[in-house]
Design a protein around this motif. Structure first.
Motif, PDB file in Angstrom:
ATOM      1  N   ARG A  40       3.415   2.745   3.436  1.00 39.61           N
ATOM      2  CA  ARG A  40       2.459   2.912   4.537  1.00 39.61           C
ATOM      3  C   ARG A  40       3.139   2.502   5.829  1.00 39.61           C
ATOM      4  O   ARG A  40       3.711   1.413   5.902  1.00 39.61           O
ATOM      5  CB  ARG A  40       1.196   2.077   4.316  1.00 39.61           C
ATOM      6  CG  ARG A  40       0.133   2.320   5.379  1.00 39.61           C
ATOM      7  CD  ARG A  40      -1.092   1.500   5.139  1.00 39.61           C
ATOM      8  NE  ARG A  40      -2.147   1.855   6.091  1.00 39.61           N
ATOM      9  CZ  ARG A  40      -3.300   1.224   6.203  1.00 39.61           C
ATOM     10  NH1 ARG A  40      -3.555   0.184   5.423  1.00 39.61           N
ATOM     11  NH2 ARG A  40      -4.194   1.606   7.094  1.00 39.61           N
ATOM     12  N   SER A  41       3.077   3.363   6.817  1.00 40.79           N
ATOM     13  CA  SER A  41       3.778   3.130   8.072  1.00 40.79           C
ATOM     14  C   SER A  41       3.401   1.787   8.680  1.00 40.79           C
ATOM     15  O   SER A  41       2.218   1.445   8.782  1.00 40.79           O
ATOM     16  CB  SER A  41       3.449   4.254   9.061  1.00 40.79           C
ATOM     17  OG  SER A  41       4.067   4.026  10.308  1.00 40.79           O
ATOM     18  N   GLY A  42       4.431   1.012   9.065  1.00 42.27           N
ATOM     19  CA  GLY A  42       4.228  -0.265   9.710  1.00 42.27           C
ATOM     20  C   GLY A  42       3.960  -1.415   8.774  1.00 42.27           C
ATOM     21  O   GLY A  42       3.872  -2.569   9.207  1.00 42.27           O
ATOM     22  N   ALA A  43       3.809  -1.132   7.476  1.00 43.44           N
ATOM     23  CA  ALA A  43       3.493  -2.200   6.525  1.00 43.44           C
ATOM     24  C   ALA A  43       4.448  -2.238   5.338  1.00 43.44           C
ATOM     25  O   ALA A  43       5.037  -3.273   5.034  1.00 43.44           O
ATOM     26  CB  ALA A  43       2.053  -2.045   6.024  1.00 43.44           C
ATOM     27  N   VAL A  44       4.621  -1.109   4.653  1.00 42.31           N
ATOM     28  CA  VAL A  44       5.452  -1.047   3.449  1.00 42.31           C
ATOM     29  C   VAL A  44       6.345   0.189   3.520  1.00 42.31           C
ATOM     30  O   VAL A  44       5.839   1.312   3.647  1.00 42.31           O
ATOM     31  CB  VAL A  44       4.587  -0.984   2.173  1.00 42.31           C
ATOM     32  CG1 VAL A  44       5.465  -0.867   0.935  1.00 42.31           C
ATOM     33  CG2 VAL A  44       3.679  -2.206   2.067  1.00 42.31           C
ATOM     34  N   GLN A  45       7.653  -0.037   3.466  1.00 40.31           N
ATOM     35  CA  GLN A  45       8.598   1.078   3.364  1.00 40.31           C
ATOM     36  C   GLN A  45       8.511   1.646   1.949  1.00 40.31           C
ATOM     37  O   GLN A  45       8.196   0.930   0.999  1.00 40.31           O
ATOM     38  CB  GLN A  45      10.019   0.588   3.656  1.00 40.31           C
ATOM     39  CG  GLN A  45      10.210   0.040   5.052  1.00 40.31           C
ATOM     40  CD  GLN A  45       9.962   1.082   6.114  1.00 40.31           C
ATOM     41  OE1 GLN A  45      10.435   2.219   5.995  1.00 40.31           O
ATOM     42  NE2 GLN A  45       9.220   0.723   7.155  1.00 40.31           N
ATOM     43  N   PRO A  46       8.762   2.942   1.777  1.00 45.09           N
ATOM     44  CA  PRO A  46       8.618   3.557   0.448  1.00 45.09           C
ATOM     45  C   PRO A  46       9.254   2.714  -0.663  1.00 45.09           C
ATOM     46  O   PRO A  46      10.439   2.410  -0.636  1.00 45.09           O
ATOM     47  CB  PRO A  46       9.323   4.905   0.619  1.00 45.09           C
ATOM     48  CG  PRO A  46       9.094   5.232   2.064  1.00 45.09           C
ATOM     49  CD  PRO A  46       9.205   3.921   2.786  1.00 45.09           C
ATOM     50  N   ALA A  47       8.420   2.321  -1.627  1.00 47.50           N
ATOM     51  CA  ALA A  47       8.843   1.416  -2.697  1.00 47.50           C
ATOM     52  C   ALA A  47       8.739   2.120  -4.042  1.00 47.50           C
ATOM     53  O   ALA A  47       7.788   2.863  -4.293  1.00 47.50           O
ATOM     54  CB  ALA A  47       7.975   0.163  -2.706  1.00 47.50           C
ATOM     55  N   SER A  48       9.711   1.841  -4.889  1.00 49.89           N
ATOM     56  CA  SER A  48       9.722   2.413  -6.239  1.00 49.89           C
ATOM     57  C   SER A  48      10.095   1.334  -7.248  1.00 49.89           C
ATOM     58  O   SER A  48      11.064   0.596  -7.043  1.00 49.89           O
ATOM     59  CB  SER A  48      10.724   3.571  -6.335  1.00 49.89           C
ATOM     60  OG  SER A  48      10.392   4.614  -5.446  1.00 49.89           O
TER      61      SER A  48
END
Length: 521
Positions: A273-281
């Motif tokens: 989510r922009s501004g909160a969490v960079q793409p996570a896997s």
């Protein structure tokens, strides 16, 4: 202890004699205490032992059912918190007393807003707020930031700053570091030392015995509403204090040697989510406890909220088990249907219906199991709640008691009971042991071991690095909104985890950006 007919003693700032409190049952019984100016008194005990009730009596929030109090040798019986504060008795409560829609500056000076010609003097208010914010290490924040936009750690520091305004003779701190980072804890301890030097008496309530030994002169232990220890804190080891608190020696060891890790139950792919969490896997396996460490603002809570559908993701997908199609996680309701449970960090605001009973709060996530033809079966509901009250050692009078009447730690156990009742295969825990005493923490750790042994997958966010290293099979570290590294048990160390937690901010600092306020991993 000082008899009730002889209240005067020059060395005593505050004297409690025979203090008792009854609700449906006795909560406090015959508490005698003396507190001197410039003294730091540690107050501890299991959840429900009476610590918060005693402090609320001292600070005018609750009336005592028995006994007397004296301030400077004179009868002291504040009818309200405002009256106690006017006499210099202040309290930072475990449950924050802030208005989320107002700014930091407005919350700090709500009762004394500077005015000019009937209008708030914003320039004067901002200047005064900045001075007070610097005291607790929040100088980098904008004083016009709404409190509701801050994390819980920062909100706690605002609450502490508010209570340090004006005259303070006795400051009660109820679990003040539960939501703080190492940096914030050090600032708080530094401020406590200054207050002690100025002659301010401190009542410091905490389950963190290492903190108490560091800052306190004396320790008072309550058990089941009675005082069982009032001595120099250096006279007792941690194990002895735990034994006094629990009535027996409680260990918090967790056997991780025979855990069977199965196939993935949760697959997160590029979730962000922009501004909160960079793409996570990452994958969460059956029978696994996966920890998430990081600094405050690193995105730990935000990641859990994305998985649970509490926030809408901008990118990525989540798969349950061996499903080839992404799960529908547009809301928490959909996440629960998909088999995901979440114990939030804010039990009062997001976890409980405080006016409702333990029974109702326990069955809330699966009402179908206690319903017949659409009608609630209250007997079945109460029976289910009683099982969890016994299993989780929830201190209560009965399962019909309102959740809001329980201590903070017992409220947390009720939230956990709800999701155990729902029996979801994937369980997300955000700060599950915050504000919980040592004995209850041992119960939670054992429960985690049982759940993983049943094949469930547990994703645990905690600000206590030692806790994560004790209970987890792997630890994922987040920094600046990104999962930067994942450690297996054989590979991690405290130094490596801390280095990873700060790694995302190094480039910012080198570029001249301010150091972020951090949350200890």
């Amino acid at each position: 202890m000082l008899p009730t007919d002889s209240p005067s003693q020059s060395a005593s700032l505050l004297t409690l004699s025979g203090i008792g409190k009854r609700y449906a049952a006795p909560v406090l019984d015959g508490i005698d205490l003396q507190l001197r100016a410039g003294q730091v008194l540690a107050l501890t005990g299991e959840n429900g032992a009476g610590k918060s009730t005693l402090s609320k009596i001292v600070c005018g929030l609750v009336d005592a059912s028995a006994g007397q109090m004296y301030l400077d040798g004179q009868p002291y019986a504040p009818a309200s918190r405002t009256e106690a504060e006017a006499l210099g008795i202040r309290m930072v409560m475990q449950e924050l007393n802030l208005i989320p829609t107002l700014t930091i500056a407005e919350n700090l000076f709500l009762e004394k807003l500077p005015q000019r010609f009937g209008w708030i003097n914003r320039k004067q208010l901002a200047a005064a707020a900045k001075v007070q914010m610097e005291v607790v290490g929040l100088g980098e924040l904008d004083p016009w930031t709404p409190v509701g936009e801050l994390g819980l750690g920062h909100q706690q520091m605002v609450e502490i700053a508010r209570n340090l305004i004006g005259s303070c003779r006795c400051l009660v701190l109820d679990e003040p570091t539960a939501m703080l980072t190492n940096r914030e804890v050090e600032l708080l301890f530094s401020r406590i030392e200054k207050l002690r030097a100025e002659g301010v008496a401190i009542i410091y309530i905490s389950h963190r015995l290492e903190e108490l030994k560091r800052i306190a002169d004396r320790i008072v232990v309550l058990r089941d509403g009675r005082l069982v220890c009032d001595e120099d804190i250096t006279r007792h080891s941690t194990e002895q204090l735990v034994q006094m608190m629990a009535g027996e020696l409680t260990k918090v060891d967790l056997d991780t040697g025979h855990r069977r890790i199965g196939a993935p139950l949760l697959k997160v792919r590029g979730l962000g989510r922009s501004g909160a969490v960079q793409p996570a896997s990452f994958d969460l396996h059956g029978g696994e406890i996966l920890g998430v460490a990081g600094l405050i603002g690193s995105g730990r809570t935000e990641l859990l909220r994305l998985i649970f559908g509490a926030d809408r993701a901008d990118s990525g997908e989540v798969f349950i088990g061996d499903a080839t199609h992404a799960a529908d996680l547009r809301s928490p309701k959909h996440a629960v249907r998909a088999g995901i449970a979440m114990v939030t960090e804010d039990r009062k605001g997001q976890g409980l219906l405080l006016p409702q009973s333990i029974s109702i709060n326990t069955s809330l996530a699966d009402l179908g199991r206690v319903s017949r033809a659409g009608v609630l079966d209250h007997a079945a509901e109460d029976s289910a709640a009683r099982d969890f009250v016994g299993k989780l050692r929830i201190r209560s009078n009965h399962v019909g008691q309102a959740a809001g009447e329980l201590s903070g730690g017992n409220q947390q156990k009720v939230v956990i009971a709800r999701w155990l009742y729902r029996d979801c295969p994937v369980m997300l825990f955000d700060e599950p042991t915050r504000g919980i005493d040592i004995g209850a923490k041992a119960d939670i750790y054992k429960l985690f071991a049982e759940l993983s042994g049943q094949g469930k997958g547990l994703l645990v966010v905690s600000s206590d690095l030692r806790e994560l290293m004790q209970i987890c099979d792997r630890i994922a570290v987040m920094s600046a909104g990104r999962i930067v590294e994942t450690f297996a048990r054989a590979d991690w160390s405290q130094e490596r985890i801390l280095a990873a937690a700060f790694s995302g901010y190094v480039s910012r600092q080198e570029a001249g950006a301010a150091e972020p306020a951090g949350n200890t991993v």
